[in-house]
Design an enzyme around this catalytic site. Structure first.
Site, short mmCIF file in Angstrom:
data_model
loop_
_atom_site.label_atom_id
_atom_site.label_comp_id
_atom_site.label_asym_id
_atom_site.label_seq_id
_atom_site.Cartn_x
_atom_site.Cartn_y
_atom_site.Cartn_z
N PRO A 52 -36.02 -46.97 -65.38
CA PRO A 52 -35.22 -48.21 -65.43
C PRO A 52 -35.35 -49.03 -64.15
O PRO A 52 -35.27 -48.50 -63.06
CB PRO A 52 -33.78 -47.69 -65.58
CG PRO A 52 -33.88 -46.26 -65.92
CD PRO A 52 -35.21 -45.77 -65.42
N GLU A 53 -35.60 -50.32 -64.32
CA GLU A 53 -35.67 -51.25 -63.19
C GLU A 53 -34.54 -52.26 -63.35
O GLU A 53 -33.68 -52.09 -64.21
CB GLU A 53 -37.04 -51.95 -63.18
CG GLU A 53 -38.21 -50.98 -63.15
CD GLU A 53 -39.57 -51.68 -63.13
OE1 GLU A 53 -39.63 -52.84 -62.68
OE2 GLU A 53 -40.55 -51.06 -63.55
#
Ligand SMILES: [Zn+2]
Length: 290
Positions: free
Chosen positions: A2-3
């Site tokens: 996840p960014e």
């Protein structure tokens, strides 16, 4: 992994799901989740606290607690925060669990076990120092500028690239103490959009390229949020749904496919240990130093 767009998606959902709820009990099922704090102490500190807000800082989900502290969650590779209205069967990789006083709950699942939680002073997250992080110091105190904030100006970016001029641009954008929230996927997509080769030295970028890069970063991150993040392997939002951004990648994971802009075959290389994709025609390689 996840960014910014994935974490933002989760934080926005949790905003509508957990704000106002009071923590009845915290349980840890994997002792390293709260490391270095013992889980029992962690549980005592959370018990009876009300959640007053949810937001994102860099790649952290931040749950603000009544009284000025915050519970921060780093999802790392495979972490998921899943909200449940009713008692649900435990996720097979459940690592921690928060029961709220009204019977709802928030589950932290994490296949790879790299995810972490910490209780911190909310003010410590402001960061924006660009100081070099000392070994062993927690990352949350050193987070750089938010790329979607008003502080992320062309002028700021130009100064930053000048200060770190000897770094290649690709790994520099991943440094959370400079720009917070960018990870491998959006870094690669932004460089393609800005027509900048991943190995260019930060200090070699011209003014036009710097403003293109700022624009491209913001564009890909905002698009990522609009599409609910990118799901590859484990990312799920707070209600267990996949994002749709993975269908929108221009070059990420598209080696051998035509560049959407010029038709040249996308190539995969490794930069700073990370798989990297670019168009050899749109993103011209820097000349080898002589
Ligand atoms: Zn191209």
């Amino acid at each position: 992994m996840p960014e910014l767009p994935e974490v933002e998606t989760i934080a926005r959902q949790l905003q509508g799901l957990v704000v106002g709820r009071t923590i009845r009990r915290f349980r840890s099922l994997w002792h390293r989740v709260t490391e270095p704090e013992p889980a029992a102490l962690f549980a005592r500190r959370l018990s009876g606290r009300r959640i007053t807000g949810v937001r994102r800082r860099g790649k952290f989900v931040v749950l603000d607690l009544e009284g000025g502290e915050a519970l921060i969650v780093s999802l790392r590779m495979t972490g998921q925060l899943l909200f449940h209205i009713e008692t649900a069967r435990a996720h097979p990789y459940r690592r921690a669990h928060i029961d709220f006083a009204d019977g709802t709950s928030l589950e932290f699942a994490d296949t790879r076990k790299f995810g972490r939680m910490a209780i911190v002073e909310a003010g410590a997250l402001e960061g924006m120092t660009d100081r070099r992080r000392r070994v062993g110091e927690p990352l949350h105190r050193y987070l750089g500028v938010e790329p979607l904030s008003r502080r992320f100006t062309v002028r700021w970016l130009r100064e930053f690239l000048k200060r770190r001029g000897r770094s290649a641009i690709k790994p520099l954008l991943l440094d959370q103490t400079g720009i917070a929230g960018v990870g491998n996927i959006y870094d690669i997509e932004a460089l393609w959009r800005a027509k900048i080769h991943p190995l260019r030295l930060a200090g070699s970028l011209r003014d036009g390229e710097i403003s293109r890069l700022r624009e491209a970063l913001r564009w890909v991150l905002q698009k990522g949020i609009r599409y609910g993040g990118a799901s590859r392997r484990d990312y799920r939002d707070a209600q267990g749904a996949e994002g749709r951004m993975q269908q929108e990648f221009a070059v990420y994971d598209r080696a051998g496919e035509p560049c959407p802009r010029c038709g040249t075959e996308i190539v995969r290389t490794v930069v700073g240990g990370r798989g990297t994709f670019h168009c050899p025609r749109c993103q011209r390689a820097p000349r080898a130093p002589s």
